[in-house]
Every structure is written in structure tokens, then in C-alpha cells.
Design a protein around this motif. Structure first.
Motif, PDB file in Angstrom:
ATOM      1  N   SER A 134     -15.928  -0.688  21.215  1.00 29.34           N
ATOM      2  CA  SER A 134     -14.827  -1.416  21.872  1.00 29.34           C
ATOM      3  C   SER A 134     -15.124  -1.644  23.344  1.00 29.34           C
ATOM      4  CB  SER A 134     -13.516  -0.651  21.738  1.00 29.34           C
ATOM      5  OG  SER A 134     -13.098  -0.618  20.411  1.00 29.34           O
ATOM      6  N   ILE A 135     -15.705  -0.641  23.981  1.00 27.71           N
ATOM      7  CA  ILE A 135     -16.060  -0.795  25.400  1.00 27.71           C
ATOM      8  C   ILE A 135     -17.030  -1.960  25.558  1.00 27.71           C
ATOM      9  CG2 ILE A 135     -17.333   0.252  27.314  1.00 27.71           C
ATOM     10  CD1 ILE A 135     -16.071   2.933  26.500  1.00 27.71           C
ATOM     11  N   LYS A 136     -18.065  -1.961  24.741  1.00 26.57           N
ATOM     12  CA  LYS A 136     -19.108  -2.991  24.845  1.00 26.57           C
ATOM     13  C   LYS A 136     -18.594  -4.380  24.460  1.00 26.57           C
ATOM     14  CE  LYS A 136     -23.095  -1.801  23.258  1.00 26.57           C
ATOM     15  NZ  LYS A 136     -24.202  -1.506  22.339  1.00 26.57           N
ATOM     16  N   GLU A 137     -17.825  -4.449  23.376  1.00 28.07           N
ATOM     17  CA  GLU A 137     -17.432  -5.758  22.846  1.00 28.07           C
ATOM     18  C   GLU A 137     -16.125  -6.310  23.408  1.00 28.07           C
ATOM     19  OE1 GLU A 137     -17.476  -5.417  18.594  1.00 28.07           O
ATOM     20  OE2 GLU A 137     -19.636  -5.021  18.542  1.00 28.07           O
ATOM     21  N   GLU A 138     -15.216  -5.425  23.852  1.00 31.05           N
ATOM     22  CA  GLU A 138     -13.915  -5.897  24.304  1.00 31.05           C
ATOM     23  C   GLU A 138     -13.674  -5.705  25.805  1.00 31.05           C
ATOM     24  OE1 GLU A 138     -10.678  -4.339  21.892  1.00 31.05           O
ATOM     25  OE2 GLU A 138     -12.090  -4.083  20.227  1.00 31.05           O
ATOM     26  N   TYR A 139     -13.936  -4.516  26.292  1.00 31.80           N
ATOM     27  CA  TYR A 139     -13.520  -4.184  27.655  1.00 31.80           C
ATOM     28  C   TYR A 139     -14.481  -4.689  28.730  1.00 31.80           C
ATOM     29  CZ  TYR A 139      -9.747  -1.542  25.641  1.00 31.80           C
ATOM     30  OH  TYR A 139      -8.608  -1.207  24.961  1.00 31.80           O
ATOM     31  N   ILE A 140     -15.771  -4.547  28.547  1.00 30.45           N
ATOM     32  CA  ILE A 140     -16.733  -5.027  29.539  1.00 30.45           C
ATOM     33  C   ILE A 140     -16.648  -6.545  29.696  1.00 30.45           C
ATOM     34  CG2 ILE A 140     -19.196  -5.271  30.075  1.00 30.45           C
ATOM     35  CD1 ILE A 140     -19.556  -2.381  29.072  1.00 30.45           C
ATOM     36  N   PRO A 141     -16.574  -7.314  28.598  1.00 33.62           N
ATOM     37  CA  PRO A 141     -16.429  -8.769  28.770  1.00 33.62           C
ATOM     38  C   PRO A 141     -15.141  -9.168  29.515  1.00 33.62           C
ATOM     39  CG  PRO A 141     -17.149  -8.285  26.539  1.00 33.62           C
ATOM     40  CD  PRO A 141     -16.795  -6.971  27.183  1.00 33.62           C
ATOM     41  N   ARG A 142     -14.129  -8.319  29.477  1.00 32.96           N
ATOM     42  CA  ARG A 142     -12.878  -8.617  30.177  1.00 32.96           C
ATOM     43  C   ARG A 142     -12.899  -8.123  31.621  1.00 32.96           C
ATOM     44  NH1 ARG A 142      -8.909  -6.472  25.627  1.00 32.96           N
ATOM     45  NH2 ARG A 142      -8.003  -5.460  27.432  1.00 32.96           N
ATOM     46  N   GLY A 143     -14.039  -7.594  32.070  1.00 29.99           N
ATOM     47  CA  GLY A 143     -14.190  -7.223  33.468  1.00 29.99           C
ATOM     48  C   GLY A 143     -14.004  -5.749  33.788  1.00 29.99           C
ATOM     49  N   PHE A 144     -13.721  -4.910  32.806  1.00 25.67           N
ATOM     50  CA  PHE A 144     -13.585  -3.478  33.063  1.00 25.67           C
ATOM     51  C   PHE A 144     -14.963  -2.896  33.376  1.00 25.67           C
ATOM     52  CE2 PHE A 144      -9.795  -4.413  30.713  1.00 25.67           C
ATOM     53  CZ  PHE A 144      -8.826  -3.581  31.263  1.00 25.67           C
TER      54      PHE A 144
END
Length: 103
Positions: free
Chosen positions: A42-52
Motif C-alpha cells: 500500500s505504501i508503494k502503490e498508494e501512498y508514495i504516488p500521492r506524495g507521502f
């Protein structure tokens, strides 16, 4: 006064009693079932692309081995997890943080 500073100087520090149903009796594999758990995927696929950019990868597991398991899960590739876990535990033993009985 900082707790660790006080402890090093021999100062007695009475920490208030605190019970947390999720803390000391929990471990990494339990927390994966919580709705608040965020997986490495989830971190790799969802959160990092959203700028986290900053993530708390160890929370209230409360034990050294829980922390090791959390770090290994988030910071290792699947194919190197076992080796990394073993290396971390060996280093903890070599540095005197854990003691393993020798036969």
C-alpha cells in the motif's frame, strides 16, 4: 529531565502505570488484520504516488522482536527478509542487546 539521562545518572523515575490493550500483548502479525494497518505494498502503490514521504513503520508492538519483524517487513525485499532478520538478530546479540543461550 529526560528518562534515559535520568536512568544513566541513577535518578529514580516513577513512570505512571499505563495499560494498552494493543501494546505489549500484540505482535506484527496481529496488527496486519487491523483496519489501520498499512502494508508495504500500500505504501508503494498508494501512498508514495500521492506524495507521502514519511512513514511510522514500528508503533506499539512493545517488544524488541516485534520491532525487528516490523523493520524486516518494511525495509527488506521479499527474497531477503529471512537473511535480513537473521543478520539483525545476530547483530543484536553481538552488541549485547539480547543474550542467546549457548549449548
Amino acid at each position: 529531565i529526560d528518562f534515559f539521562d535520568a536512568k544513566a545518572k541513577g535518578v529514580i523515575y516513577n513512570e505512571p502505570s499505563f495499560e494498552c490493550e494493543y501494546g505489549m500483548n500484540n505482535h506484527f502479525y496481529n496488527i496486519q488484520g487491523y483496519p489501520t494497518f498499512i502494508s508495504p505494498k500500500s505504501i508503494k502503490e498508494e501512498y508514495i504516488p500521492r506524495g507521502f514521504k514519511h512513514f511510522k513503520i514500528e508503533g506499539r508492538t512493545g517488544t524488541l522482536f516485534g520491532a525487528v519483524e516490523s523493520y524486516v517487513n518494511y525495509l527488506s525485499k521479499d527474497e531477503t527478509r529471512d537473511e535480513n532478520r537473521f543478520t539483525m538478530l545476530c547483530e543484536l546479540q553481538n552488541k549485547g542487546h539480547i543474550k542467546v543461550n549457548e549449548y
